[in-house]
Design a protein around this motif. Structure first.
Motif, PDB file in Angstrom:
ATOM      1  N   PHE A 103      18.877   4.059  -1.072  1.00  0.00           N
ATOM      2  CA  PHE A 103      19.086   3.069  -2.228  1.00  0.00           C
ATOM      3  C   PHE A 103      18.429   3.440  -3.458  1.00  0.00           C
ATOM      4  N   LEU A 104      17.212   3.943  -3.435  1.00  0.00           N
ATOM      5  CA  LEU A 104      16.329   4.752  -4.368  1.00  0.00           C
ATOM      6  C   LEU A 104      16.945   5.687  -4.919  1.00  0.00           C
ATOM      7  N   GLY A 105      17.497   6.623  -4.129  1.00  0.00           N
ATOM      8  CA  GLY A 105      18.136   7.857  -4.403  1.00  0.00           C
ATOM      9  C   GLY A 105      19.585   7.278  -5.455  1.00  0.00           C
ATOM     10  N   ARG A 106      20.210   6.494  -5.002  1.00  0.00           N
ATOM     11  CA  ARG A 106      21.492   6.275  -5.509  1.00  0.00           C
ATOM     12  C   ARG A 106      21.039   5.648  -7.181  1.00  0.00           C
ATOM     13  N   LYS A 107      19.946   5.081  -7.302  1.00  0.00           N
ATOM     14  CA  LYS A 107      19.524   4.444  -8.445  1.00  0.00           C
ATOM     15  C   LYS A 107      18.909   5.713  -9.467  1.00  0.00           C
ATOM     16  N   GLY A 108      19.183   6.798  -9.087  1.00  0.00           N
ATOM     17  CA  GLY A 108      18.762   8.040  -9.847  1.00  0.00           C
ATOM     18  C   GLY A 108      17.231   8.568  -9.612  1.00  0.00           C
ATOM     19  N   ILE A 109      16.580   8.088  -8.641  1.00  0.00           N
ATOM     20  CA  ILE A 109      15.131   8.271  -8.389  1.00  0.00           C
ATOM     21  C   ILE A 109      15.191   9.606  -7.589  1.00  0.00           C
ATOM     22  N   ASN A 110      14.435  10.698  -7.970  1.00  0.00           N
ATOM     23  CA  ASN A 110      14.391  11.673  -7.164  1.00  0.00           C
ATOM     24  C   ASN A 110      14.074  11.611  -5.776  1.00  0.00           C
ATOM     25  N   ARG A 111      14.726  12.202  -4.949  1.00  0.00           N
ATOM     26  CA  ARG A 111      14.688  11.999  -3.376  1.00  0.00           C
ATOM     27  C   ARG A 111      13.322  12.163  -2.804  1.00  0.00           C
ATOM     28  N   ALA A 112      12.531  13.230  -3.048  1.00  0.00           N
ATOM     29  CA  ALA A 112      11.316  13.287  -2.614  1.00  0.00           C
ATOM     30  C   ALA A 112      10.341  12.063  -3.313  1.00  0.00           C
ATOM     31  N   LEU A 113      10.210  11.840  -4.494  1.00  0.00           N
ATOM     32  CA  LEU A 113       9.355  10.894  -5.195  1.00  0.00           C
ATOM     33  C   LEU A 113       9.778   9.433  -4.238  1.00  0.00           C
ATOM     34  N   ALA A 114      11.202   9.251  -4.143  1.00  0.00           N
ATOM     35  CA  ALA A 114      11.402   7.961  -3.324  1.00  0.00           C
ATOM     36  C   ALA A 114      10.856   7.890  -2.036  1.00  0.00           C
ATOM     37  N   ILE A 115      10.864   8.835  -1.325  1.00  0.00           N
ATOM     38  CA  ILE A 115      10.438   9.119   0.228  1.00  0.00           C
ATOM     39  C   ILE A 115       8.718   8.881   0.103  1.00  0.00           C
ATOM     40  N   ALA A 116       8.089   9.715  -1.010  1.00  0.00           N
ATOM     41  CA  ALA A 116       6.864   9.310  -1.207  1.00  0.00           C
ATOM     42  C   ALA A 116       6.490   8.194  -1.398  1.00  0.00           C
ATOM     43  N   GLY A 117       7.286   7.350  -2.172  1.00  0.00           N
ATOM     44  CA  GLY A 117       6.709   6.086  -2.694  1.00  0.00           C
ATOM     45  C   GLY A 117       7.013   5.221  -1.389  1.00  0.00           C
ATOM     46  N   VAL A 118       7.917   5.115  -0.730  1.00  0.00           N
ATOM     47  CA  VAL A 118       8.076   4.224   0.479  1.00  0.00           C
ATOM     48  C   VAL A 118       6.839   4.404   1.266  1.00  0.00           C
ATOM     49  N   LEU A 119       6.796   5.797   1.680  1.00  0.00           N
ATOM     50  CA  LEU A 119       5.648   6.167   2.670  1.00  0.00           C
ATOM     51  C   LEU A 119       4.290   5.635   2.189  1.00  0.00           C
ATOM     52  N   ILE A 120       4.105   5.500   0.771  1.00  0.00           N
ATOM     53  CA  ILE A 120       2.684   5.174   0.326  1.00  0.00           C
ATOM     54  C   ILE A 120       2.580   3.540   0.640  1.00  0.00           C
ATOM     55  N   ILE A 121       3.520   2.887   0.025  1.00  0.00           N
ATOM     56  CA  ILE A 121       3.979   1.310   0.499  1.00  0.00           C
ATOM     57  C   ILE A 121       3.610   1.057   1.907  1.00  0.00           C
ATOM     58  N   ALA A 122       4.532   1.558   2.775  1.00  0.00           N
ATOM     59  CA  ALA A 122       4.011   1.357   4.157  1.00  0.00           C
ATOM     60  C   ALA A 122       2.708   1.470   4.595  1.00  0.00           C
ATOM     61  N   LEU A 123       2.259   2.764   4.109  1.00  0.00           N
ATOM     62  CA  LEU A 123       0.891   3.036   4.554  1.00  0.00           C
ATOM     63  C   LEU A 123      -0.285   1.952   4.311  1.00  0.00           C
ATOM     64  N   LEU A 124       0.102   1.543   2.778  1.00  0.00           N
ATOM     65  CA  LEU A 124      -0.810   0.307   2.394  1.00  0.00           C
ATOM     66  C   LEU A 124      -0.542  -0.888   3.281  1.00  0.00           C
ATOM     67  N   VAL A 125       0.527  -1.313   3.577  1.00  0.00           N
ATOM     68  CA  VAL A 125       0.698  -2.632   4.666  1.00  0.00           C
ATOM     69  C   VAL A 125      -0.019  -2.211   6.020  1.00  0.00           C
ATOM     70  N   ILE A 126       0.052  -0.966   6.462  1.00  0.00           N
ATOM     71  CA  ILE A 126      -0.509  -0.709   7.627  1.00  0.00           C
ATOM     72  C   ILE A 126      -1.973  -0.599   7.557  1.00  0.00           C
ATOM     73  N   VAL A 127      -2.500  -0.278   6.307  1.00  0.00           N
ATOM     74  CA  VAL A 127      -4.097  -0.534   6.323  1.00  0.00           C
ATOM     75  C   VAL A 127      -4.320  -1.758   6.143  1.00  0.00           C
ATOM     76  N   SER A 128      -3.695  -2.413   5.434  1.00  0.00           N
ATOM     77  CA  SER A 128      -4.128  -3.994   5.365  1.00  0.00           C
ATOM     78  C   SER A 128      -3.990  -4.909   6.489  1.00  0.00           C
ATOM     79  N   ILE A 129      -3.000  -4.428   7.566  1.00  0.00           N
ATOM     80  CA  ILE A 129      -2.848  -5.065   8.788  1.00  0.00           C
ATOM     81  C   ILE A 129      -4.294  -4.475   9.776  1.00  0.00           C
ATOM     82  N   LEU A 130      -4.681  -3.394   9.702  1.00  0.00           N
ATOM     83  CA  LEU A 130      -5.595  -2.582  10.385  1.00  0.00           C
ATOM     84  C   LEU A 130      -7.194  -3.250   9.987  1.00  0.00           C
ATOM     85  N   GLY A 131      -7.010  -3.321   8.474  1.00  0.00           N
ATOM     86  CA  GLY A 131      -8.234  -3.984   8.088  1.00  0.00           C
ATOM     87  C   GLY A 131      -8.551  -5.498   8.471  1.00  0.00           C
ATOM     88  N   LEU A 132      -7.333  -6.434   8.523  1.00  0.00           N
ATOM     89  CA  LEU A 132      -7.200  -7.738   9.304  1.00  0.00           C
ATOM     90  C   LEU A 132      -8.069  -7.667  10.633  1.00  0.00           C
TER      91      LEU A 132
END
Length: 370
Positions: free
Chosen positions: A53-82
Protein backbone atom coordinates in the motif's frame (compact mmCIF):
# COMPACT_ATOMS: atom_id res chain seq x y z
CA UNK A 1 15.56 -56.67 -20.80
CA UNK A 2 12.34 -54.98 -19.71
CA UNK A 3 12.60 -52.88 -16.51
CA UNK A 4 9.52 -52.37 -14.33
CA UNK A 5 7.94 -48.96 -14.79
CA UNK A 6 7.19 -48.50 -11.11
CA UNK A 7 9.06 -49.39 -7.96
CA UNK A 8 7.57 -52.01 -5.61
CA UNK A 9 5.86 -50.84 -2.43
CA UNK A 10 8.69 -51.80 -0.08
CA UNK A 11 11.16 -49.78 -2.16
CA UNK A 12 8.88 -46.72 -2.12
CA UNK A 13 8.37 -47.06 1.66
CA UNK A 14 12.12 -47.36 2.21
CA UNK A 15 12.83 -44.28 0.10
CA UNK A 16 10.11 -42.36 1.94
CA UNK A 17 11.53 -43.27 5.37
CA UNK A 18 15.07 -42.38 4.30
CA UNK A 19 13.82 -39.07 2.88
CA UNK A 20 11.97 -38.25 6.11
CA UNK A 21 15.04 -39.09 8.18
CA UNK A 22 17.25 -36.85 6.02
CA UNK A 23 14.68 -34.02 6.14
CA UNK A 24 14.33 -34.16 9.94
CA UNK A 25 18.11 -34.31 10.36
CA UNK A 26 18.58 -31.26 8.14
CA UNK A 27 15.86 -29.33 10.01
CA UNK A 28 17.47 -30.18 13.35
CA UNK A 29 21.03 -29.37 12.30
CA UNK A 30 20.10 -26.07 10.60
CA UNK A 31 17.80 -24.91 13.41
CA UNK A 32 19.71 -21.66 13.93
CA UNK A 33 19.19 -20.74 10.27
CA UNK A 34 15.69 -22.05 9.68
CA UNK A 35 13.93 -20.70 12.79
CA UNK A 36 14.65 -16.99 12.12
CA UNK A 37 13.76 -17.53 8.46
CA UNK A 38 10.40 -19.13 9.31
CA UNK A 39 9.55 -16.32 11.73
CA UNK A 40 10.51 -13.86 9.00
CA UNK A 41 8.37 -15.57 6.35
CA UNK A 42 5.27 -15.56 8.58
CA UNK A 43 5.72 -11.91 9.61
CA UNK A 44 6.61 -10.83 6.06
CA UNK A 45 3.38 -12.34 4.74
CA UNK A 46 1.49 -10.57 7.51
CA UNK A 47 2.83 -7.05 6.86
CA UNK A 48 3.30 -7.24 3.08
CA UNK A 49 -0.11 -5.58 2.34
CA UNK A 50 0.95 -2.49 4.32
CA UNK A 51 4.27 -2.32 2.44
CA UNK A 52 2.51 -2.72 -0.94
CA UNK A 53 0.00 0.00 0.00
CA UNK A 54 2.79 2.44 0.87
CA UNK A 55 4.56 1.51 -2.36
CA UNK A 56 1.46 2.35 -4.39
CA UNK A 57 1.43 5.76 -2.70
CA UNK A 58 4.84 6.48 -4.20
CA UNK A 59 7.00 5.76 -1.14
CA UNK A 60 10.31 4.06 -1.80
CA UNK A 61 9.97 0.32 -1.13
CA UNK A 62 13.02 0.15 1.14
CA UNK A 63 11.79 3.14 3.20
CA UNK A 64 8.29 1.66 3.44
CA UNK A 65 9.64 -1.66 4.72
CA UNK A 66 11.94 0.07 7.21
CA UNK A 67 9.10 2.26 8.51
CA UNK A 68 6.72 -0.68 9.02
CA UNK A 69 9.45 -2.67 10.79
CA UNK A 70 10.27 0.24 13.11
CA UNK A 71 6.59 0.65 14.07
CA UNK A 72 6.25 -3.11 14.67
CA UNK A 73 9.39 -3.13 16.83
CA UNK A 74 8.07 -0.21 18.89
CA UNK A 75 4.82 -2.10 19.53
CA UNK A 76 6.74 -5.23 20.54
CA UNK A 77 9.02 -3.22 22.84
CA UNK A 78 5.97 -1.62 24.49
CA UNK A 79 4.41 -5.04 25.15
CA UNK A 80 7.71 -6.38 26.48
CA UNK A 81 8.04 -3.35 28.74
CA UNK A 82 4.57 -3.99 30.19
CA UNK A 83 5.41 -7.65 30.75
CA UNK A 84 8.76 -6.70 32.29
CA UNK A 85 7.12 -4.44 34.86
CA UNK A 86 4.64 -7.14 35.76
CA UNK A 87 7.39 -9.77 35.94
CA UNK A 88 9.50 -7.63 38.28
CA UNK A 89 6.47 -7.21 40.54
CA UNK A 90 5.96 -10.98 40.49
CA UNK A 91 9.67 -11.54 41.29
CA UNK A 92 9.47 -9.24 44.32
CA UNK A 93 6.55 -11.24 45.68
CA UNK A 94 8.14 -14.62 44.90
CA UNK A 95 9.57 -15.21 48.43
CA UNK A 96 6.10 -14.74 49.95
CA UNK A 97 4.62 -17.13 47.40
CA UNK A 98 7.26 -19.72 48.23
CA UNK A 99 6.42 -19.40 51.93
CA UNK A 100 2.74 -19.89 51.18
CA UNK A 101 3.50 -22.96 49.05
CA UNK A 102 5.59 -24.36 51.91
CA UNK A 103 2.73 -23.82 54.35
CA UNK A 104 0.28 -25.48 51.95
CA UNK A 105 2.61 -28.45 51.59
CA UNK A 106 2.85 -28.84 55.34
CA UNK A 107 -0.93 -28.66 55.72
CA UNK A 108 -1.42 -31.18 52.91
CA UNK A 109 1.17 -33.51 54.49
CA UNK A 110 -0.59 -33.30 57.85
CA UNK A 111 -3.98 -34.05 56.24
CA UNK A 112 -2.58 -36.99 54.24
CA UNK A 113 -0.88 -38.38 57.32
CA UNK A 114 -4.14 -38.50 59.25
CA UNK A 115 -6.40 -39.57 56.37
CA UNK A 116 -4.22 -42.28 54.80
CA UNK A 117 -2.50 -43.35 58.04
CA UNK A 118 1.00 -42.56 56.73
CA UNK A 119 3.73 -41.38 59.06
CA UNK A 120 4.62 -37.68 58.71
CA UNK A 121 8.33 -38.58 58.46
CA UNK A 122 7.65 -40.67 55.36
CA UNK A 123 5.67 -37.88 53.71
CA UNK A 124 8.39 -35.36 54.53
CA UNK A 125 10.95 -37.71 52.99
CA UNK A 126 8.92 -37.91 49.78
CA UNK A 127 8.60 -34.11 49.67
CA UNK A 128 12.36 -33.69 50.25
CA UNK A 129 13.16 -36.13 47.44
CA UNK A 130 10.73 -34.36 45.11
CA UNK A 131 12.34 -31.01 45.95
CA UNK A 132 15.81 -32.42 45.27
CA UNK A 133 14.70 -33.79 41.89
CA UNK A 134 13.01 -30.49 41.06
CA UNK A 135 16.12 -28.49 41.96
CA UNK A 136 18.29 -30.79 39.87
CA UNK A 137 15.99 -30.46 36.87
CA UNK A 138 15.78 -26.69 37.43
CA UNK A 139 19.57 -26.35 37.43
CA UNK A 140 19.76 -28.36 34.22
CA UNK A 141 17.01 -26.23 32.66
CA UNK A 142 18.83 -23.03 33.67
CA UNK A 143 22.03 -24.35 32.12
CA UNK A 144 20.24 -25.23 28.88
CA UNK A 145 18.56 -21.82 28.85
CA UNK A 146 21.85 -19.99 29.28
CA UNK A 147 23.51 -22.09 26.60
CA UNK A 148 20.69 -21.33 24.17
CA UNK A 149 20.73 -17.56 24.76
CA UNK A 150 23.11 -17.16 21.86
CA UNK A 151 20.60 -18.82 19.55
CA UNK A 152 17.79 -16.63 20.87
CA UNK A 153 19.81 -13.46 20.31
CA UNK A 154 20.73 -14.65 16.82
CA UNK A 155 17.04 -15.20 16.04
CA UNK A 156 16.10 -11.76 17.40
CA UNK A 157 18.69 -9.96 15.27
CA UNK A 158 18.36 -12.06 12.11
CA UNK A 159 14.56 -12.08 11.85
CA UNK A 160 14.17 -8.33 11.02
CA UNK A 161 16.95 -8.64 8.44
CA UNK A 162 15.22 -11.62 6.82
CA UNK A 163 11.89 -9.77 6.83
CA UNK A 164 13.44 -6.76 5.11
CA UNK A 165 15.11 -8.92 2.44
CA UNK A 166 12.00 -11.04 1.80
CA UNK A 167 9.79 -7.98 1.36
CA UNK A 168 12.36 -6.09 -0.72
CA UNK A 169 12.90 -9.04 -3.09
CA UNK A 170 9.23 -10.11 -3.12
CA UNK A 171 8.69 -9.29 -6.85
CA UNK A 172 11.90 -11.14 -7.71
CA UNK A 173 10.88 -14.21 -5.70
CA UNK A 174 7.40 -14.26 -7.28
CA UNK A 175 8.96 -14.08 -10.75
CA UNK A 176 11.24 -16.99 -9.80
CA UNK A 177 8.22 -19.13 -8.79
CA UNK A 178 6.57 -18.38 -12.15
CA UNK A 179 9.73 -19.45 -13.98
CA UNK A 180 9.91 -22.70 -11.99
CA UNK A 181 6.41 -23.77 -13.12
CA UNK A 182 6.81 -22.50 -16.68
CA UNK A 183 5.23 -19.64 -18.62
CA UNK A 184 2.33 -21.83 -19.70
CA UNK A 185 1.06 -22.04 -16.12
CA UNK A 186 1.33 -18.33 -15.27
CA UNK A 187 -2.40 -17.86 -14.72
CA UNK A 188 -2.77 -20.93 -12.49
CA UNK A 189 0.33 -20.03 -10.47
CA UNK A 190 -0.90 -16.45 -10.00
CA UNK A 191 -4.29 -17.67 -8.78
CA UNK A 192 -2.74 -20.12 -6.32
CA UNK A 193 -0.25 -17.53 -4.99
CA UNK A 194 -2.86 -14.76 -4.66
CA UNK A 195 -5.50 -16.92 -2.99
CA UNK A 196 -3.05 -18.65 -0.67
CA UNK A 197 -1.40 -15.36 0.33
CA UNK A 198 -4.78 -13.73 1.01
CA UNK A 199 -6.04 -16.56 3.21
CA UNK A 200 -2.71 -16.86 5.05
CA UNK A 201 -2.84 -13.13 5.81
CA UNK A 202 -6.42 -13.35 7.06
CA UNK A 203 -5.51 -16.37 9.17
CA UNK A 204 -2.48 -14.67 10.74
CA UNK A 205 -4.41 -11.46 11.39
CA UNK A 206 -7.17 -13.54 12.96
CA UNK A 207 -4.61 -15.33 15.10
CA UNK A 208 -3.26 -12.01 16.42
CA UNK A 209 -6.81 -10.71 17.03
CA UNK A 210 -7.62 -13.93 18.91
CA UNK A 211 -4.49 -13.43 21.02
CA UNK A 212 -5.59 -9.90 21.92
CA UNK A 213 -9.17 -10.89 22.76
CA UNK A 214 -8.11 -13.86 24.90
CA UNK A 215 -5.54 -11.70 26.72
CA UNK A 216 -8.25 -9.12 27.52
CA UNK A 217 -10.77 -11.77 28.62
CA UNK A 218 -8.18 -13.52 30.80
CA UNK A 219 -7.09 -10.27 32.41
CA UNK A 220 -10.62 -8.97 33.06
CA UNK A 221 -11.75 -12.30 34.48
CA UNK A 222 -8.77 -12.57 36.80
CA UNK A 223 -9.21 -8.95 37.92
CA UNK A 224 -12.87 -9.61 38.72
CA UNK A 225 -11.82 -12.61 40.82
CA UNK A 226 -9.15 -10.49 42.52
CA UNK A 227 -6.26 -12.73 41.43
CA UNK A 228 -2.87 -11.08 41.71
CA UNK A 229 -0.66 -10.52 38.63
CA UNK A 230 -3.77 -10.59 36.40
CA UNK A 231 -2.13 -8.73 33.48
CA UNK A 232 0.93 -10.98 33.40
CA UNK A 233 -1.17 -14.13 33.71
CA UNK A 234 -3.68 -12.92 31.10
CA UNK A 235 -1.04 -12.21 28.45
CA UNK A 236 0.87 -15.41 29.26
CA UNK A 237 -2.34 -17.45 29.00
CA UNK A 238 -3.20 -15.88 25.63
CA UNK A 239 0.30 -16.63 24.37
CA UNK A 240 0.03 -20.27 25.50
CA UNK A 241 -3.43 -20.47 23.88
CA UNK A 242 -1.68 -20.58 20.50
CA UNK A 243 -0.59 -24.12 21.44
CA UNK A 244 -3.83 -26.14 21.20
CA UNK A 245 -4.81 -28.45 24.06
CA UNK A 246 -1.38 -28.51 25.74
CA UNK A 247 -1.32 -24.72 26.07
CA UNK A 248 -4.78 -24.74 27.61
CA UNK A 249 -3.82 -27.31 30.21
CA UNK A 250 -0.64 -25.41 31.14
CA UNK A 251 -2.58 -22.14 31.40
CA UNK A 252 -5.27 -23.60 33.63
CA UNK A 253 -2.70 -25.20 35.95
CA UNK A 254 -0.79 -21.91 36.12
CA UNK A 255 -3.95 -19.97 37.02
CA UNK A 256 -4.89 -22.55 39.67
CA UNK A 257 -1.43 -22.50 41.26
CA UNK A 258 -1.39 -18.70 41.57
CA UNK A 259 -4.98 -18.70 42.88
CA UNK A 260 -4.08 -21.35 45.47
CA UNK A 261 -1.00 -19.40 46.59
CA UNK A 262 -2.64 -15.98 46.79
CA UNK A 263 -6.25 -16.80 47.72
CA UNK A 264 -8.27 -19.48 49.47
CA UNK A 265 -8.54 -22.94 47.82
CA UNK A 266 -12.10 -22.26 46.63
CA UNK A 267 -10.68 -19.74 44.15
CA UNK A 268 -9.16 -22.65 42.25
CA UNK A 269 -12.70 -23.68 41.31
CA UNK A 270 -13.53 -20.10 40.33
CA UNK A 271 -10.47 -20.03 38.05
CA UNK A 272 -11.44 -23.35 36.42
CA UNK A 273 -14.96 -22.02 35.75
CA UNK A 274 -13.56 -18.78 34.33
CA UNK A 275 -11.14 -20.56 32.01
CA UNK A 276 -13.82 -23.02 30.85
CA UNK A 277 -16.11 -20.09 29.94
CA UNK A 278 -13.32 -18.31 28.02
CA UNK A 279 -12.50 -21.51 26.12
CA UNK A 280 -16.16 -21.98 25.17
CA UNK A 281 -16.24 -18.43 23.79
CA UNK A 282 -12.92 -18.97 22.00
CA UNK A 283 -13.82 -22.31 20.40
CA UNK A 284 -17.40 -21.44 19.45
CA UNK A 285 -17.14 -17.81 18.40
CA UNK A 286 -13.62 -16.38 18.13
CA UNK A 287 -11.99 -19.23 16.18
CA UNK A 288 -14.86 -19.85 13.69
CA UNK A 289 -15.73 -16.18 13.17
CA UNK A 290 -12.35 -14.44 13.38
CA UNK A 291 -9.59 -16.97 12.74
CA UNK A 292 -11.69 -18.76 10.13
CA UNK A 293 -12.87 -22.32 9.58
CA UNK A 294 -10.91 -22.73 6.33
CA UNK A 295 -7.69 -23.35 8.25
CA UNK A 296 -9.19 -25.38 11.06
CA UNK A 297 -6.91 -28.32 11.95
CA UNK A 298 -8.23 -31.46 13.59
CA UNK A 299 -7.27 -32.26 17.16
CA UNK A 300 -5.11 -35.28 16.31
CA UNK A 301 -2.99 -33.38 13.76
CA UNK A 302 -2.69 -30.35 16.08
CA UNK A 303 -1.46 -32.48 18.97
CA UNK A 304 0.99 -34.46 16.83
CA UNK A 305 2.44 -31.34 15.19
CA UNK A 306 2.90 -29.58 18.54
CA UNK A 307 4.70 -32.62 20.01
CA UNK A 308 6.81 -33.00 16.87
CA UNK A 309 7.66 -29.29 16.88
CA UNK A 310 8.71 -29.47 20.52
CA UNK A 311 10.86 -32.55 19.86
CA UNK A 312 12.49 -30.92 16.85
CA UNK A 313 12.98 -27.28 17.90
CA UNK A 314 11.89 -27.07 21.55
CA UNK A 315 9.56 -24.30 22.70
CA UNK A 316 9.87 -22.23 19.47
CA UNK A 317 8.84 -25.34 17.55
CA UNK A 318 5.69 -25.67 19.66
CA UNK A 319 4.57 -22.16 18.72
CA UNK A 320 5.54 -22.47 15.05
CA UNK A 321 3.96 -25.91 14.55
CA UNK A 322 0.33 -24.76 14.22
CA UNK A 323 0.86 -21.74 11.89
CA UNK A 324 3.20 -23.75 9.64
CA UNK A 325 0.81 -26.71 9.48
CA UNK A 326 -2.10 -24.37 8.74
CA UNK A 327 -0.12 -22.74 5.92
CA UNK A 328 0.73 -26.19 4.51
CA UNK A 329 -2.95 -27.12 4.63
CA UNK A 330 -3.86 -23.99 2.69
CA UNK A 331 -1.30 -24.86 0.02
CA UNK A 332 -2.40 -28.52 -0.12
CA UNK A 333 -6.05 -27.48 -0.55
CA UNK A 334 -5.16 -25.50 -3.69
CA UNK A 335 -3.04 -28.13 -5.45
CA UNK A 336 -5.14 -30.87 -7.01
CA UNK A 337 -2.70 -33.71 -6.35
CA UNK A 338 -2.32 -32.71 -2.66
CA UNK A 339 -5.98 -32.08 -1.75
CA UNK A 340 -6.14 -35.47 0.00
CA UNK A 341 -3.43 -34.36 2.44
CA UNK A 342 -5.27 -31.07 3.00
CA UNK A 343 -8.43 -33.01 3.85
CA UNK A 344 -6.45 -35.20 6.29
CA UNK A 345 -5.11 -32.14 8.12
CA UNK A 346 -8.52 -30.45 8.28
CA UNK A 347 -11.42 -30.96 10.66
CA UNK A 348 -14.89 -31.84 9.38
CA UNK A 349 -16.19 -33.04 12.76
CA UNK A 350 -18.46 -30.90 14.96
CA UNK A 351 -16.95 -29.46 18.16
CA UNK A 352 -17.11 -31.55 21.32
CA UNK A 353 -19.03 -28.79 23.13
CA UNK A 354 -21.35 -26.56 21.12
CA UNK A 355 -22.34 -23.18 22.53
CA UNK A 356 -25.13 -21.57 20.52
CA UNK A 357 -26.90 -18.51 21.82
CA UNK A 358 -29.65 -16.68 19.96
CA UNK A 359 -29.74 -13.24 21.55
CA UNK A 360 -33.13 -12.35 20.01
CA UNK A 361 -34.83 -15.45 21.41
CA UNK A 362 -33.11 -14.92 24.75
CA UNK A 363 -34.32 -11.30 24.97
CA UNK A 364 -37.89 -12.39 24.10
CA UNK A 365 -37.87 -14.99 26.88
CA UNK A 366 -36.62 -12.42 29.39
CA UNK A 367 -39.34 -9.96 28.29
CA UNK A 368 -42.10 -12.61 28.63
CA UNK A 369 -40.91 -13.52 32.12
CA UNK A 370 -41.10 -9.89 33.18
Amino acid sequence: MNMPNTLPFYAKASLLLVGLFVLVSILSITQGIILPFLYAVILAILISPIVNFLGRKGINRALAIAGVLIIALLVIVSILGLLSSQTSRFSNALPNLIDKFQMLLEQTAAWASGYFNISPQRINTWIAEAKADLMGNSNAAIGNTLSSMGGVLTTVFLTPVYIFMLLFYQPHLVAFIHKVFGTGNDQEVSEVLTETKSIIQSYLVGLFVEFGIIAVLNTIGLLILGIDYAILLGITGAFLNIIPYLGGVITMVLFMVIAMATKTPVYMLYVVGLYALIQLIDNNYIVPKIVGSKVRLNALVSLLTVIAGAALWGIPGMFLAIPITAILKLIFDRIESLKTLGFLLGDTMPPLVKLKLNMKDLSKKITLKK
